[in-house]
Scaffold this motif. Sequence first.
Motif, PDB file in Angstrom:
ATOM      1  N   ALA A 153       0.833  -1.204   0.000  1.00  0.00           N
ATOM      2  CA  ALA A 153       0.000   0.000   0.000  1.00  0.00           C
ATOM      3  C   ALA A 153       0.866   1.253   0.000  1.00  0.00           C
ATOM      4  O   ALA A 153       0.610   2.205  -0.750  1.00  0.00           O
ATOM      5  CB  ALA A 153      -0.927  -0.006   1.220  1.00  0.00           C
ATOM      6  N   ALA A 154       1.900   1.247   0.838  1.00  0.00           N
ATOM      7  CA  ALA A 154       2.823   2.382   0.857  1.00  0.00           C
ATOM      8  C   ALA A 154       3.521   2.515  -0.492  1.00  0.00           C
ATOM      9  O   ALA A 154       3.727   3.634  -0.998  1.00  0.00           O
ATOM     10  CB  ALA A 154       3.847   2.202   1.974  1.00  0.00           C
ATOM     11  N   GLY A 155       3.862   1.372  -1.092  1.00  0.00           N
ATOM     12  CA  GLY A 155       4.493   1.394  -2.406  1.00  0.00           C
ATOM     13  C   GLY A 155       3.573   1.949  -3.469  1.00  0.00           C
ATOM     14  O   GLY A 155       4.015   2.698  -4.358  1.00  0.00           O
ATOM     15  N   TRP A 156       2.268   1.625  -3.387  1.00  0.00           N
ATOM     16  CA  TRP A 156       1.320   2.145  -4.365  1.00  0.00           C
ATOM     17  C   TRP A 156       1.172   3.655  -4.222  1.00  0.00           C
ATOM     18  O   TRP A 156       1.081   4.389  -5.214  1.00  0.00           O
ATOM     19  CB  TRP A 156      -0.032   1.452  -4.209  1.00  0.00           C
ATOM     20  N   GLY A 157       1.174   4.143  -2.973  1.00  0.00           N
ATOM     21  CA  GLY A 157       1.122   5.587  -2.769  1.00  0.00           C
ATOM     22  C   GLY A 157       2.327   6.280  -3.385  1.00  0.00           C
ATOM     23  O   GLY A 157       2.194   7.296  -4.080  1.00  0.00           O
ATOM     24  N   ALA A 158       3.521   5.723  -3.144  1.00  0.00           N
ATOM     25  CA  ALA A 158       4.739   6.290  -3.733  1.00  0.00           C
ATOM     26  C   ALA A 158       4.702   6.184  -5.248  1.00  0.00           C
ATOM     27  O   ALA A 158       5.142   7.102  -5.968  1.00  0.00           O
ATOM     28  CB  ALA A 158       5.963   5.565  -3.178  1.00  0.00           C
ATOM     29  N   TYR A 159       4.154   5.079  -5.754  1.00  0.00           N
ATOM     30  CA  TYR A 159       4.042   4.859  -7.199  1.00  0.00           C
ATOM     31  C   TYR A 159       3.224   5.969  -7.847  1.00  0.00           C
ATOM     32  O   TYR A 159       3.589   6.499  -8.908  1.00  0.00           O
ATOM     33  CB  TYR A 159       3.390   3.496  -7.437  1.00  0.00           C
ATOM     34  N   ILE A 160       2.108   6.351  -7.214  1.00  0.00           N
ATOM     35  CA  ILE A 160       1.244   7.385  -7.785  1.00  0.00           C
ATOM     36  C   ILE A 160       1.971   8.726  -7.842  1.00  0.00           C
ATOM     37  O   ILE A 160       1.947   9.429  -8.860  1.00  0.00           O
ATOM     38  CB  ILE A 160      -0.053   7.494  -6.962  1.00  0.00           C
ATOM     39  N   LEU A 161       2.642   9.082  -6.740  1.00  0.00           N
ATOM     40  CA  LEU A 161       3.346  10.364  -6.700  1.00  0.00           C
ATOM     41  C   LEU A 161       4.466  10.402  -7.732  1.00  0.00           C
ATOM     42  O   LEU A 161       4.668  11.427  -8.409  1.00  0.00           O
ATOM     43  CB  LEU A 161       3.902  10.595  -5.296  1.00  0.00           C
ATOM     44  N   LEU A 162       5.208   9.304  -7.860  1.00  0.00           N
ATOM     45  CA  LEU A 162       6.303   9.270  -8.826  1.00  0.00           C
ATOM     46  C   LEU A 162       5.777   9.201 -10.261  1.00  0.00           C
ATOM     47  O   LEU A 162       6.386   9.757 -11.183  1.00  0.00           O
ATOM     48  CB  LEU A 162       7.211   8.073  -8.539  1.00  0.00           C
ATOM     49  N   THR A 163       4.637   8.523 -10.451  1.00  0.00           N
ATOM     50  CA  THR A 163       4.031   8.462 -11.784  1.00  0.00           C
ATOM     51  C   THR A 163       3.632   9.849 -12.255  1.00  0.00           C
ATOM     52  O   THR A 163       3.746  10.182 -13.437  1.00  0.00           O
ATOM     53  CB  THR A 163       2.808   7.525 -11.777  1.00  0.00           C
ATOM     54  N   GLN A 164       3.165  10.678 -11.327  1.00  0.00           N
ATOM     55  CA  GLN A 164       2.817  12.048 -11.697  1.00  0.00           C
ATOM     56  C   GLN A 164       4.049  12.804 -12.181  1.00  0.00           C
ATOM     57  O   GLN A 164       3.994  13.534 -13.167  1.00  0.00           O
ATOM     58  CB  GLN A 164       2.189  12.761 -10.494  1.00  0.00           C
ATOM     59  N   ARG A 165       5.168  12.626 -11.480  1.00  0.00           N
ATOM     60  CA  ARG A 165       6.412  13.294 -11.891  1.00  0.00           C
ATOM     61  C   ARG A 165       6.860  12.799 -13.260  1.00  0.00           C
ATOM     62  O   ARG A 165       7.175  13.591 -14.152  1.00  0.00           O
ATOM     63  CB  ARG A 165       7.503  13.017 -10.854  1.00  0.00           C
ATOM     64  N   VAL A 166       6.888  11.476 -13.428  1.00  0.00           N
ATOM     65  CA  VAL A 166       7.352  10.904 -14.689  1.00  0.00           C
ATOM     66  C   VAL A 166       6.352  11.189 -15.807  1.00  0.00           C
ATOM     67  O   VAL A 166       6.740  11.472 -16.945  1.00  0.00           O
ATOM     68  CB  VAL A 166       7.579   9.385 -14.528  1.00  0.00           C
ATOM     69  N   GLY A 167       5.060  11.124 -15.479  1.00  0.00           N
ATOM     70  CA  GLY A 167       4.025  11.344 -16.480  1.00  0.00           C
ATOM     71  C   GLY A 167       3.987  12.756 -17.020  1.00  0.00           C
ATOM     72  O   GLY A 167       3.445  13.003 -18.109  1.00  0.00           O
ATOM     73  N   ARG A 169       6.572  14.237 -17.966  1.00  0.00           N
ATOM     74  CA  ARG A 169       7.659  14.296 -18.945  1.00  0.00           C
ATOM     75  C   ARG A 169       7.545  13.226 -20.025  1.00  0.00           C
ATOM     76  O   ARG A 169       7.888  13.452 -21.177  1.00  0.00           O
ATOM     77  CB  ARG A 169       8.994  14.135 -18.214  1.00  0.00           C
ATOM     78  N   PHE A 170       7.070  12.045 -19.644  1.00  0.00           N
ATOM     79  CA  PHE A 170       6.993  10.928 -20.591  1.00  0.00           C
ATOM     80  C   PHE A 170       5.582  10.357 -20.552  1.00  0.00           C
ATOM     81  O   PHE A 170       4.901  10.422 -19.537  1.00  0.00           O
ATOM     82  CB  PHE A 170       7.995   9.829 -20.220  1.00  0.00           C
ATOM     83  N   THR A 171       5.155   9.770 -21.662  1.00  0.00           N
ATOM     84  CA  THR A 171       3.805   9.237 -21.724  1.00  0.00           C
ATOM     85  C   THR A 171       3.806   7.760 -22.073  1.00  0.00           C
ATOM     86  O   THR A 171       4.676   7.262 -22.781  1.00  0.00           O
ATOM     87  CB  THR A 171       2.956   9.966 -22.789  1.00  0.00           C
ATOM     88  N   LEU A 176       6.890   3.342 -19.622  1.00  0.00           N
ATOM     89  CA  LEU A 176       6.965   1.958 -19.161  1.00  0.00           C
ATOM     90  C   LEU A 176       8.221   1.262 -19.675  1.00  0.00           C
ATOM     91  O   LEU A 176       8.807   0.422 -18.980  1.00  0.00           O
ATOM     92  CB  LEU A 176       5.721   1.189 -19.601  1.00  0.00           C
ATOM     93  N   SER A 177       8.650   1.602 -20.894  1.00  0.00           N
ATOM     94  CA  SER A 177       9.859   0.991 -21.434  1.00  0.00           C
ATOM     95  C   SER A 177      11.106   1.450 -20.687  1.00  0.00           C
ATOM     96  O   SER A 177      12.164   0.824 -20.789  1.00  0.00           O
ATOM     97  CB  SER A 177       9.996   1.301 -22.926  1.00  0.00           C
ATOM     98  N   LEU A 178      10.977   2.539 -19.920  1.00  0.00           N
ATOM     99  CA  LEU A 178      12.084   3.016 -19.097  1.00  0.00           C
ATOM    100  C   LEU A 178      12.027   2.458 -17.680  1.00  0.00           C
ATOM    101  O   LEU A 178      13.059   2.105 -17.089  1.00  0.00           O
ATOM    102  CB  LEU A 178      12.062   4.545 -19.029  1.00  0.00           C
ATOM    103  N   THR A 179      10.813   2.369 -17.104  1.00  0.00           N
ATOM    104  CA  THR A 179      10.690   2.035 -15.681  1.00  0.00           C
ATOM    105  C   THR A 179      10.515   0.544 -15.397  1.00  0.00           C
ATOM    106  O   THR A 179      11.003   0.055 -14.379  1.00  0.00           O
ATOM    107  CB  THR A 179       9.516   2.796 -15.055  1.00  0.00           C
ATOM    108  N   PRO A 295      -0.469  11.649 -25.750  1.00  0.00           N
ATOM    109  CA  PRO A 295      -0.405  11.704 -24.296  1.00  0.00           C
ATOM    110  C   PRO A 295      -1.769  11.473 -23.668  1.00  0.00           C
ATOM    111  O   PRO A 295      -2.805  11.833 -24.224  1.00  0.00           O
ATOM    112  CB  PRO A 295       0.101  13.125 -24.015  1.00  0.00           C
ATOM    113  N   LEU A 296      -1.753  10.862 -22.483  1.00  0.00           N
ATOM    114  CA  LEU A 296      -2.975  10.643 -21.733  1.00  0.00           C
ATOM    115  C   LEU A 296      -3.383  11.931 -21.043  1.00  0.00           C
ATOM    116  O   LEU A 296      -2.590  12.852 -20.893  1.00  0.00           O
ATOM    117  CB  LEU A 296      -2.755   9.552 -20.682  1.00  0.00           C
ATOM    118  N   PRO A 297      -4.640  12.004 -20.566  1.00  0.00           N
ATOM    119  CA  PRO A 297      -5.032  13.163 -19.779  1.00  0.00           C
ATOM    120  C   PRO A 297      -4.116  13.296 -18.565  1.00  0.00           C
ATOM    121  O   PRO A 297      -3.790  12.317 -17.916  1.00  0.00           O
ATOM    122  CB  PRO A 297      -6.473  12.831 -19.360  1.00  0.00           C
ATOM    123  N   HIS A 298      -3.741  14.524 -18.243  1.00  0.00           N
ATOM    124  CA  HIS A 298      -2.776  14.723 -17.164  1.00  0.00           C
ATOM    125  C   HIS A 298      -3.429  14.738 -15.793  1.00  0.00           C
ATOM    126  O   HIS A 298      -2.732  14.684 -14.789  1.00  0.00           O
ATOM    127  CB  HIS A 298      -2.019  16.033 -17.381  1.00  0.00           C
TER     128      HIS A 298
END
Length: 309
Positions: A153-167, A169-171, A176-179, A295-298
């Motif tokens: 659960a903690a990992g999923w929370g961190a995943y969302i925050l980091l996905t926002q940062r990466v998202g 810049r990249f779509t 996914l091919s990077l991470t 790109p997906l909706p931000h």
Amino acid sequence: MKTRQRIPVPPWGLAVAAMISVQLSSAFSVDLIADVGPAGTAWLRLSMGAIIFLAIARPPLRSVRRPDILPLLGLGVATGLMTIMFLAAIERIPLGTTVAIEFLGPLTVAAIRSHNHKALAWPALALAGVVLLTEPWHGEIDALGVMFAAIAAAGWGAYILLTQRVGDRFTGTGALSLTVPVAAVTAAIVGVPQAAGHLSWEVLLAALGVAVLMPVLPFILEMMALRRMTSTAFGTLMSLEPAFGVLLGLLVLHQHPSIIQFVGITLVVVAGAAAQRGGDRRPSSPEPVTGLEPPLPHALPATSPRNEV
């Protein structure tokens, strides 16, 4: 002569299909866990997923700037650890219970992000649902399994925050091919020793199958759905995922929840749906690097895909 009109699949149908695919992958992973362990399963599934994404998309390495490196590595590591913990949890506790506990991560992120103290009621409501799901008063709770799910659960929370940062810049496939390869390497640290000596063609084919079910197919379905839905509607619909975990646990793994546990999963779903309100955001960068797809909706929902790869 009349031309036959194609009836498009509604976006909610795509989102539901994605959720079913995710939970099918989790359910089918149980047999794989018995062969190579949870970390070995995570490593194989992530490695197969990485190979597929690298085959369909060229990583946008030339577009990676120095500030992008830490978020990309962090997202990959978080994905790897989250996947290991989730699979370790479903080895010990029911699938629906694991998904519900893991769901506390994005709910907490949504509540904090809303900047509204009243929104903290939704994680609290979901936590009450988790208590009903685990039924600790029976004295049969698997504390280690719950702990693994809580770490996921903690990992999923961190995943969302980091996905926002990466998202920002990249779509899509490019990100996914990077991470995902980073996630596979992370899982390999524990997964390779655990799976060593237990690999066979049957195991590798099973790993390929669960990798197609998650992350490849859900990513494609969610991407199609998000182009035709608002992020709030998508996030509200995705709050049904714990219920699908219970359903697939019942149908595939023959895990029979009690009436009280059904009430618990209902509380988690209600909390997830309510937490979507006010969860939209604007990207920090207006021109993300695109991959093979637009790109997906931000504006990301609280349950931004994907819970575990």
